[in-house]
Every structure is written in structure tokens, then in C-alpha cells.
Design a protein around this motif. Structure first.
Motif, mmCIF file in Angstrom:
data_model
loop_
_atom_site.group_PDB
_atom_site.id
_atom_site.type_symbol
_atom_site.label_atom_id
_atom_site.label_comp_id
_atom_site.label_asym_id
_atom_site.label_seq_id
_atom_site.Cartn_x
_atom_site.Cartn_y
_atom_site.Cartn_z
ATOM 1 N N LEU A 185 0.878 -1.170 0.000
ATOM 2 C CA LEU A 185 0.000 0.000 0.000
ATOM 3 C C LEU A 185 0.911 1.214 0.000
ATOM 4 C CD1 LEU A 185 -2.705 -0.806 2.710
ATOM 5 C CD2 LEU A 185 -3.164 -0.315 0.322
ATOM 6 N N ARG A 186 0.875 1.999 -1.053
ATOM 7 C CA ARG A 186 1.735 3.176 -1.134
ATOM 8 C C ARG A 186 0.873 4.434 -1.083
ATOM 9 N NH1 ARG A 186 4.508 0.825 -5.750
ATOM 10 N NH2 ARG A 186 4.063 2.721 -6.937
ATOM 11 N N TYR A 187 0.849 5.065 0.088
ATOM 12 C CA TYR A 187 0.179 6.352 0.230
ATOM 13 C C TYR A 187 1.134 7.456 -0.238
ATOM 14 C CZ TYR A 187 -3.504 4.093 2.932
ATOM 15 O OH TYR A 187 -4.563 3.287 3.319
ATOM 16 N N PRO A 188 0.614 8.602 -0.665
ATOM 17 C CA PRO A 188 1.483 9.668 -1.185
ATOM 18 C C PRO A 188 2.563 10.070 -0.176
ATOM 19 C CG PRO A 188 -0.818 10.168 -1.619
ATOM 20 C CD PRO A 188 -0.808 8.979 -0.725
ATOM 21 N N LYS A 189 3.772 10.249 -0.686
ATOM 22 C CA LYS A 189 4.896 10.576 0.197
ATOM 23 C C LYS A 189 4.660 11.882 0.954
ATOM 24 C CE LYS A 189 8.433 8.167 -2.512
ATOM 25 N NZ LYS A 189 9.703 8.322 -3.288
ATOM 26 N N GLN A 190 3.986 12.817 0.284
ATOM 27 C CA GLN A 190 3.808 14.136 0.892
ATOM 28 C C GLN A 190 2.643 14.189 1.867
ATOM 29 O OE1 GLN A 190 3.180 13.296 -2.178
ATOM 30 N NE2 GLN A 190 1.274 14.228 -2.942
ATOM 31 N N GLU A 191 1.856 13.129 1.938
ATOM 32 C CA GLU A 191 0.681 13.128 2.815
ATOM 33 C C GLU A 191 1.132 13.006 4.277
ATOM 34 O OE1 GLU A 191 -3.248 13.725 2.762
ATOM 35 O OE2 GLU A 191 -2.642 12.614 0.978
ATOM 36 N N PRO A 192 0.712 13.931 5.156
ATOM 37 C CA PRO A 192 1.106 13.844 6.573
ATOM 38 C C PRO A 192 0.265 12.800 7.303
ATOM 39 C CG PRO A 192 -0.269 15.772 6.228
ATOM 40 C CD PRO A 192 -0.078 15.153 4.876
ATOM 41 N N LEU A 193 0.764 11.570 7.344
ATOM 42 C CA LEU A 193 0.009 10.465 7.918
ATOM 43 C C LEU A 193 0.685 9.957 9.187
ATOM 44 C CD1 LEU A 193 -0.807 8.394 4.692
ATOM 45 C CD2 LEU A 193 -2.356 9.911 5.933
ATOM 46 N N LEU A 194 -0.136 9.627 10.147
ATOM 47 C CA LEU A 194 0.325 8.998 11.376
ATOM 48 C C LEU A 194 -0.166 7.550 11.356
ATOM 49 C CD1 LEU A 194 1.623 9.235 14.209
ATOM 50 C CD2 LEU A 194 -0.647 9.877 15.078
ATOM 51 N N PHE A 195 0.779 6.597 11.441
ATOM 52 C CA PHE A 195 0.434 5.180 11.314
ATOM 53 C C PHE A 195 0.427 4.488 12.673
ATOM 54 C CE2 PHE A 195 1.820 6.182 7.050
ATOM 55 C CZ PHE A 195 1.039 5.365 6.229
ATOM 56 N N ARG A 196 -0.497 3.548 12.795
ATOM 57 C CA ARG A 196 -0.519 2.626 13.926
ATOM 58 C C ARG A 196 -0.648 1.218 13.363
ATOM 59 N NH1 ARG A 196 -4.725 4.287 16.247
ATOM 60 N NH2 ARG A 196 -6.185 2.556 15.904
ATOM 61 N N LEU A 197 0.351 0.367 13.639
ATOM 62 C CA LEU A 197 0.382 -0.991 13.112
ATOM 63 C C LEU A 197 0.254 -1.999 14.242
ATOM 64 C CD1 LEU A 197 1.639 0.679 10.743
ATOM 65 C CD2 LEU A 197 3.124 -1.282 10.294
ATOM 66 N N GLU A 198 -0.532 -3.037 14.008
ATOM 67 C CA GLU A 198 -0.684 -4.120 14.968
ATOM 68 C C GLU A 198 -0.813 -5.431 14.199
ATOM 69 O OE1 GLU A 198 -3.770 -5.633 18.456
ATOM 70 O OE2 GLU A 198 -3.915 -3.595 17.677
ATOM 71 N N LYS A 199 0.354 -6.073 13.951
ATOM 72 C CA LYS A 199 0.426 -7.312 13.176
ATOM 73 C C LYS A 199 -0.282 -7.135 11.826
ATOM 74 C CE LYS A 199 1.134 -10.485 17.017
ATOM 75 N NZ LYS A 199 0.671 -11.702 17.710
ATOM 76 N N ASN A 200 -1.440 -7.781 11.643
ATOM 77 C CA ASN A 200 -2.113 -7.747 10.336
ATOM 78 C C ASN A 200 -3.086 -6.574 10.195
ATOM 79 O OD1 ASN A 200 -3.985 -8.817 12.182
ATOM 80 N ND2 ASN A 200 -5.083 -9.930 10.567
ATOM 81 N N ARG A 201 -3.089 -5.655 11.168
ATOM 82 C CA ARG A 201 -3.986 -4.501 11.124
ATOM 83 C C ARG A 201 -3.185 -3.212 11.076
ATOM 84 N NH1 ARG A 201 -9.237 -5.718 12.902
ATOM 85 N NH2 ARG A 201 -9.456 -7.876 13.623
ATOM 86 N N TYR A 202 -3.818 -2.186 10.525
ATOM 87 C CA TYR A 202 -3.167 -0.876 10.547
ATOM 88 C C TYR A 202 -4.234 0.212 10.529
ATOM 89 C CZ TYR A 202 -4.319 0.598 5.808
ATOM 90 O OH TYR A 202 -5.003 1.012 4.697
ATOM 91 N N ASN A 203 -3.798 1.406 10.914
ATOM 92 C CA ASN A 203 -4.612 2.603 10.741
ATOM 93 C C ASN A 203 -3.682 3.728 10.330
ATOM 94 O OD1 ASN A 203 -5.724 5.349 12.064
ATOM 95 N ND2 ASN A 203 -7.451 4.025 11.506
ATOM 96 N N ALA A 204 -4.103 4.479 9.301
ATOM 97 C CA ALA A 204 -3.342 5.644 8.844
ATOM 98 C C ALA A 204 -4.220 6.870 9.009
ATOM 99 C CB ALA A 204 -2.918 5.469 7.389
ATOM 100 N N MET A 205 -3.779 7.825 9.841
ATOM 101 C CA MET A 205 -4.580 9.010 10.122
ATOM 102 C C MET A 205 -3.903 10.245 9.546
ATOM 103 S SD MET A 205 -5.730 10.693 13.775
ATOM 104 C CE MET A 205 -4.117 11.421 14.083
ATOM 105 N N ARG A 206 -4.694 10.982 8.788
ATOM 106 C CA ARG A 206 -4.210 12.267 8.295
ATOM 107 C C ARG A 206 -4.550 13.341 9.324
ATOM 108 N NH1 ARG A 206 -4.378 17.027 6.052
ATOM 109 N NH2 ARG A 206 -3.327 17.467 4.068
#
Length: 653
Positions: A185-206
Motif C-alpha cells: 500500500l503506497r500512500y502519497p509521500k507528501q501526505e502527513p500520515l500517522l500510522f498505527r500498526l498491529e500485526k495484520n492490522r493498521y490505521n493511517a490518520m491524516r
């Protein structure tokens, strides 16, 4: 680009009709699904450009804000997720319930689209493919209200395989699926995203976004699937979504206009036009690009059936002819994908896979390769293709007479390389047809066995192949070879009509080598009409049997065994009664060849109207029940789609 050249060529050489747009053909195939089991893949999906992953639309409001998938493929297919990136939105600190949105989802040729309206926002999701490994998804949020809104945007998802963990590198997430398979999954490099990863789950917050009234925010991501170790240069340089959409629109409009403007019938009926577009979509979704031991692009029989994850020779010849109307380059590649594994004796494998150890060289399939090459050439006009493939076609043709003519009488039999009865039946393409119930194997040499049964369809195909080899030889300036091929036809025509035509019954039948007749009537009996070797009296007799209600003129016409045969069993018998559209094509083409246009047109009307879901939003099936029209076996079947394209262009309705 190539598709523009195809379109221009098709218009200049064929008919010139009004241009069409993909927007004219929404939802010709109904897409709606929610993944419950990873390996349950029997649903309509969308893929493009030979990618090895696919998507579909949500089945309900619970999946608003996402597309379903991806489904990934190699030697088997499975769902990687129900959703790898579902959208969630907060406006002015309050969570928006997307399930309550006014929603619509559509499948246009080459494009998935979802529109949501909720809480003064319009949310648009679009998905298309930008390469043979990558899909691009745009999220666009427009503020329809009269006041500014402070938004917080999230994307999140989980993989169905709990043991697979997400890894992060900047704004790119990747999952190692094992055996060289990787999803990104490639989100835009310039997008200010905060990631939270937990094994097979994730959340990306702008972070918080202030969206003024009437303004829009958009973000595009890439979803990439590789089934072999990813090369450093493998990633496509990301362009703006609008630029990719423009390219995608032009390519797909090119496909549609190339087909509708190709030489042949001017298809005016709206239902038939939608069937044609559905057929194109089916073939394009089954397109797989070269990977691992598959050295050329080709087409799966069906990505919805685990046993069809490879390229088959008989399928490839037929698919190539249908595809050549709108994508000749893919048609050529599909043919070459099989000749990549032609052996030193001239044999072409039954099927080939991404792992060549799985290739089936126990048998081949009926010889239609020269037919396919010639018809593709007439639309691709690639002299190098003819020049390079001709010697291989000659070798394949001669292989039959060296390895499948047990008594050396000039009439060939189906057989096997491993001495097994089942492989010999497979070689006919009609695996369990009633006509082979009595056949036994005879050894020809250490690597070749034949059934003790000479088959009329096989020899009619070989007769037709000689004519197509002659055409190719003529095109290459080999006049003497062309004359030699045509000289061979005369004797073979006489043999076929003498040995296989039953004058009292007025039909063509297989015969055992002891000269006894096979008491079963099937499509093999009308292949001589398609090949053009029957005389007018013989053709009329065959037509009469094809039109008998108790035999072939069933609710859905032209079953693979007459309805009055005691072993007629469409529900259990793969080739013992179902209607296969390739055999319908050969039958109707044969009728037309002998001047029976009215009969052919009526049988085609019955086929188009009575095959389950064909005139509506249902998938194109592998075969159909002749008494009810029910779709049977694999869905979204490629050679059925290819032959529908041929039937619609060639038949006068």
C-alpha cells in the motif's frame, strides 16, 4: 499509443459507426460481494492490464468507503482482505457514519466507482489499474455545505491471514505473503500520515484538514501485488490520478470502439451491445501478464475457478480470435504463451503455469492454432508474427500425423504421451464425452498412444488447418508450400466424407478402428460444416438434425449430446449434454457457410435470450443447461466470451 492505432485501423478497414464511450455501459456485469472466506472466489471481480490481483464492489452499506479486495492469484486464488483501506471521516470532531450515506456504486469498463453523500460531504472513490502490477485508488472529498469543515481522515484495514504482519517504510506499507509474494500500500509521500500498526492490522490518520465550502480534498494511493521477488525498478512512477484516468478512459474507449467498428455486423441492439461489452470485460479481467515461468501474457479460462490458473492451448486459440477484435497485441501474446513450451517434436502442451513443473505435457488439445494465427493476423497485420510462428505451426501440424495416426491411414486419433486413458480423453477437449466411452488406448511409440477411435472433429480441424497454413504460406510468399497444403486437402476431404459421414442417418460420427460406428450425436457432427468439407446435400442433412427439437434444438440450443440420448446428463456430465458456446459458434458458422442464415440467426437468438443472466447482469458461464438455460460450472469463462464476440460480429440477426 497502441490502442489508438488499433482503433484507427479498425475504423479504416471495417465499418464506421458512431463512437461509443464506456459511460454508455455501466454495470453490464453485477459486482457486489463481502468476503467471508479467503478461498471463496466465486464472484464477479474486476482486474485489468494483466494484473494478478482483482477487486469488486461492496455488497452493502457496511462496506461504504472502500472497495472489496484485493483477491490475489498465482497457482491458486484467495482474498487478501475484505478491505485493505476503508475510509473513515470525522467532521468538526464528530464521527461520520458512512453506512447512513446516500450511496451508489458502479462498474464501468476499466473503472470502479463509489459515490457517497452524507453530512454535507460528497465522497468519491475510484479504482483503476495503471500497470500489470498496480491499481490506483483515488479518494476525493468535497464540501457541499455552505460552511467550512474541519476534517480528520483515516484509512485502515486488516489482512485475512493473521500471521502476516504489516511493515512500514515511510508512507508505504508492505506485507510479505511468502514464496516471493508481496503486497504494498503506497500512500502519497507528501501526505502527513500517522500510522498505527498491529500485526495484520493498521490505521493511517491524516492530521486535521480545514476544507472550505465548495472545495475538495483528494488523495491517491497505489495497491501493488507482486508474485515474484520485486525488482528495484518495478514500481511505476506515480502520476496524478486525473492523468491516469484520462489514459485509462482513452484505452478503454479504444477497446470498445475497435470492436464495434470492426468489420462485420453493425450491432445495434442494446442488449447485444451490452453482451459484447461484458464479453470484453470478461476477457480483460482474465488477462494475466507474464510472470515466473509464463513467458508471455495470456488469459486464464476463469479466475473464479481454482483449477484454471494457467493458460490452456485450446482456450488460447479461441480466446485470441475474440480478443483480436479489440486488443490484437494481447491476442498474439496469448498464442505465443503456448508455443513457448512447444517440445522438440512439435507438440504444444495442454496447459502451462507460473511453475513450469506443473505444465501438462500428457496431452495437447485439438489443432486450431493456424486458424487462430490467421484470423489474429488479419486484424494485427504483424508480418513478423506470421514469419516467426509459421515454422512452429508446421511442426505442430506434422506432429499429429507422426504421433496420432496409429494405423497410418491418414486419419488421426486423440491420444496421450503417458499411456493413460484420461489424458487421451482430455486431448479431445471434450473430456468425458459419451462418444469416447468405448475407446481404448493403443501404443504408437514410446511417447505416443492413440485411442482406437478415429474422430471426425479432429480430422476436420486438421483439414481446416491445412487451408490456414496455406493462407499463411501465401502471405509469406511461399507459393509452393501453399499449393502443397491445399493439395493435401483433396484426399483428406474424400476420406472424411467417406469414413465419417453416415448417409442413412445424415450426420457425421466417430468410428472405432474396427469400422464400427459410435452411436452418439454431438458437435463433432457439425464441425465438417465449419471446416467447409461437406457437400450441400450432406450439409442439409446435418442442418435438419441440428434443428430437431428432440435432439439439438432444445430451449438453449446445440447441446454437446442429443437430448434423446440415454446418457444425456447436463447436470453431472461435463460434456454429456451441456451447451458450450464454442461448439455453438462452430455450428452456427457452419450453417451460415452453407447458406442457412435464417436457421443460424434463430438459434443465436435462442442462445442470447435463454442463457441464464447473459442478457442481464449475470456472468458468462463455462457452459449451460440446454433444457433450462441455467449457467453451469465456472463463471466468467473466457472462451465463452470470445465466441460471443465472434457470434455477434459474424451472425446476421
Amino acid at each position: 499509443m497502441r490502442y489508438f492505432l488499433i482503433l484507427i485501423c479498425s475504423i479504416s478497414l471495417g465499418n464506421t459507426f458512431a463512437q461509443v464511450s464506456r459511460q454508455d455501459f455501466p454495470d453490464v456485469l453485477k459486482l457486489a460481494y463481502q468476503v467471508q472466506q479467503a478461498k471463496k472466489i466465486e464472484t464477479n471481480v474486476f482486474s485489468d492490464m494483466g494484473a494478478w490481483h482483482a477487486y469488486t464492489l461492496p455488497a452493502g452499506r457496511q462496506d461504504n468507503g472502500t472497495f472489496i479486495g484485493p483477491m490475489v492469484m498465482d497457482l491458486e486464488g484467495y482474498w487478501l482482505a475484505n478491505s485493505v483501506a476503508r475510509l473513515a471521516v470525522k467532521a468538526d470532531g464528530k464521527q461520520i457514519d458512512l453506512e447512513k450515506a446516500q450511496s451508489s456504486s458502479h462498474y464501468y469498463p476499466g473503472l470502479l466507482q463509489q459515490e457517497l453523500k452524507v453530512a454535507g460531504l460528497q465522497i468519491s472513490l475510484k479504482l483503476l489499474f495503471i500497470s500489470n502490477r498496480e491499481a490506483m485508488i483515488e479518494t476525493r472529498i468535497t464540501n457541499l455545505s455552505g460552511t467550512k469543515k474541519e476534517l480528520e481522515i483515516h484509512w485502515g484495514g486488516n489482512l485475512l491471514k493473521a500471521e502476516v504482519a504489516w511493515q512500514r517504510d515511510g508512507n508505504t506499507l508492505s506485507a510479505d505473503l511468502g514464496k516471493g509474494h508481496r503486497f504494498q500500500l503506497r500512500y502519497p509521500k507528501q501526505e502527513p500520515l500517522l500510522f498505527r500498526l498491529e500485526k495484520n492490522r493498521y490505521n493511517a490518520m491524516r492530521g486535521k484538514l480545514l476544507l472550505q465550502a465548495g472545495k475538495s480534498y483528494s488523495s491517491s494511493r497505489i495497491e501493488r501485488y507482486d508474485l515474484e521477488e520485486q525488482q528495484a525498478s518495478g514500481a511505476t512512477k506515480q502520476r496524478p490520478f486525473d492523468a491516469e484516468l484520462k489514459t485509462n478512459t482513452a484505452r478503454w474507449n479504444g477497446y470498445l470502439n475497435a470492436y464495434f467498428n470492426a468489420s462485420g455486423a453493425n450491432i445495434k441492439d442494446e442488449v447485444q451491445r451490452r453482451i459484447a461489452v461484458k464479453s470484453i470485460l470478461t476477457l480483460m479481467t482474465n488477462w494475466r501478464s507474464k510472470a515466473k515461468d509464463l513467458l508471455h501474457d495470456g488469459v486464464f479460462p476463469s479466475l473464479n475457478y481454482q483449477g484454471f490458473y494457467g493458460f490452456w492451448s485450446w482456450d488460447s486459440w479461441k480466446q485470441a480470435v475474440g480478443i483480436s477484435y479489440f486488443n490484437p497485441e494481447l491476442a498474439i501474446s496469448n498464442i505465443l504463451s503456448m508455443f513457448d513450451y512447444q517440445d522438440g517434436h512439435g507438440m504444444v502442451a495442454d496447459c502451462v503455469y507460473t511453475d513450469k513443473k506443473e505444465n501438462n505435457l500428457r496431452d495437447t488439445k485439438p489443432p486450431l492454432a493456424a486458424w487462430a494465427v490467421w484470423l489474429v493476423h488479419t486484424r494485427a497485420a504483424d508480418p513478423d508474427f506470421l514469419k516467426n510462428i509459421y515454422p512452429k505451426l508446421v511442426s505442430y501440424h506434422k506432429w499429429w500425423y507422426k504421433n496420432r495416426d496409429h494405423d497410418q491411414n491418414g486419419l488421426c486419433e486423440y491420444g496421450a504421451t503417458d499411456g493413460t486413458r484420461i489424458a487421451a480423453a482430455w486431448e479431445s477437449g471434450m473430456d468425458n464425452a459419451v462418444r469416447f466411452d468405448q475407446a481404448l488406448l493403443l501404443k504408437n511409440n514410446d511417447k505416443a498412444w492413440s485411442l482406437n477411435q478415429e474422430s471426425v472433429d479432429l480430422n476436420a480441424y486438421l483439414y481446416a488447418e491445412k487451408e490456414y497454413l496455406a493462407k499463411i504460406a501465401d502471405a509469406l510468399g511461399r507459393a509452393a508450400e501453399a499449393r502443397a497444403w491445399r493439395a493435401q486437402q483433396g484426399g483428406l476431404k474424400k476420406q472424411i466424407n467417406t469414413f465419417f459421414y453416415h448417409a442413412e442417418k445424415g450426420f457425421y460420427y466417430d468410428r472405432l478402428m474396427d469400422k464400427s460406428w459410435i452411436a452418439a450425436e454431438g458437435p463433432e457432427g457439425w464441425i465438417p460444416l465449419w471446416a467447409g468439407l461437406a457437400d450441400q446435400q450432406q450439409a442439409a442433412a446435418v442442418r435438419d438434425i441440428m434443428l430437431k427439437k428432440e435432439k439439438f434444438n432444445t430451449y438453449l440450443p446445440l447441446p454437446t449430446l442429443t437430448a434423446d440420448h440415454p446418457r444425456f446428463d447436463p447436470m453431472k456430465g461435463y460434456w454429456r449434454g451441456p451447451v458450450w458456446l464454442d461448439q455453438v459458434y462452430f455450428g452456427l458458422n457452419g450453417l451460415q457457410r452453407y447458406g442457412y442464415q435464417k436457421a443460424a440467426a434463430e438459434l443465436l437468438r435462442q442462445t442470447l435470450n435463454h442463457a441464464e443472466g447473459l442478457a442481464l447482469q449475470g456472468p458468462i458461464h463455462e457452459n449451460y443447461h440446454p433444457l433450462s438455460g441455467k449457467g453451469l460450472n465456472a463463471m466468467n469463462f473466457s472462451w465463452s466470451a470470445a465466441h460471443l464476440l465472434m457470434l455477434l460480429k459474424e451472425q446476421a440477426l
